[in-house]
Enzyme design. Structure first.
Site, short mmCIF file in Angstrom:
data_model
loop_
_atom_site.label_atom_id
_atom_site.label_comp_id
_atom_site.label_asym_id
_atom_site.label_seq_id
_atom_site.Cartn_x
_atom_site.Cartn_y
_atom_site.Cartn_z
N CYS A 1 25.26 17.51 -12.67
CA CYS A 1 25.37 17.53 -14.13
C CYS A 1 24.12 18.16 -14.75
O CYS A 1 23.04 17.54 -14.73
CB CYS A 1 25.59 16.10 -14.62
SG CYS A 1 25.44 15.88 -16.41
N CYS B 1 22.41 16.09 -17.42
CA CYS B 1 21.77 14.91 -16.78
C CYS B 1 20.43 15.30 -16.20
O CYS B 1 19.42 14.62 -16.40
CB CYS B 1 22.65 14.35 -15.66
SG CYS B 1 24.28 13.78 -16.17
#
Length: 138
Positions: free
Chosen positions: A32, A35
């Site tokens: 991600c 993230c």
């Protein structure tokens, strides 16, 4: 829920959330981009909050095949706090009512939810929220 940490020990979230400490829970994955972009900010926030009654818990929802990659990211990025590997878990996402990551949540000293969609560590509002909660005397 219960997950394994980097040492392979099974840790129950209930053992970490609760009496005496605030908890910042971070759901993330190695694949991600957003993230990963938050990690340096999270590491900085953890250092700034060191010695305070806040526990930082990262929960990876990577696929099981990416367990080794997760361990490498923990080391490369200097992630401390409590790091758990949940694997892909639609049940956790359902239980905690989120569909996208990164997702940051705050729990109070009693284990009750304060926020299920807290600001990200790159947003100064998260540190302000944690400091306000710590200073609230609750």
């Amino acid at each position: 829920f219960s997950c394994k940490n980097a040492a392979g020990e099974t840790i129950a979230l209930s053992s970490l959330v609760g009496p005496g400490r605030w908890v910042l829970l971070d759901f993330w994955a190695t694949w991600c981009g957003p993230c990963r972009a938050e990690i340096p900010h999270l590491v900085k926030l953890e250092k700034e909050m060191e010695g305070k009654d806040v526990v930082f818990i990262g929960v990876s929802i990577d696929q099981k095949k990416d367990h080794r990659k997760w361990l490498e990211v923990l080391e490369q990025e200097g992630l401390s706090g409590v790091q758990l590997f949940a694997g892909v878990s639609p049940q956790i996402m359902k239980d905690y009512k989120f569909t996208t990551i990164p997702r940051f949540m705050v729990f109070d000293r009693e284990g009750k939810v304060v926020s299920t969609n807290s600001p990200r560590p790159s947003n100064p509002e998260l540190k302000k929220l944690l400091e306000k909660l710590l200073n609230s005397g609750l």
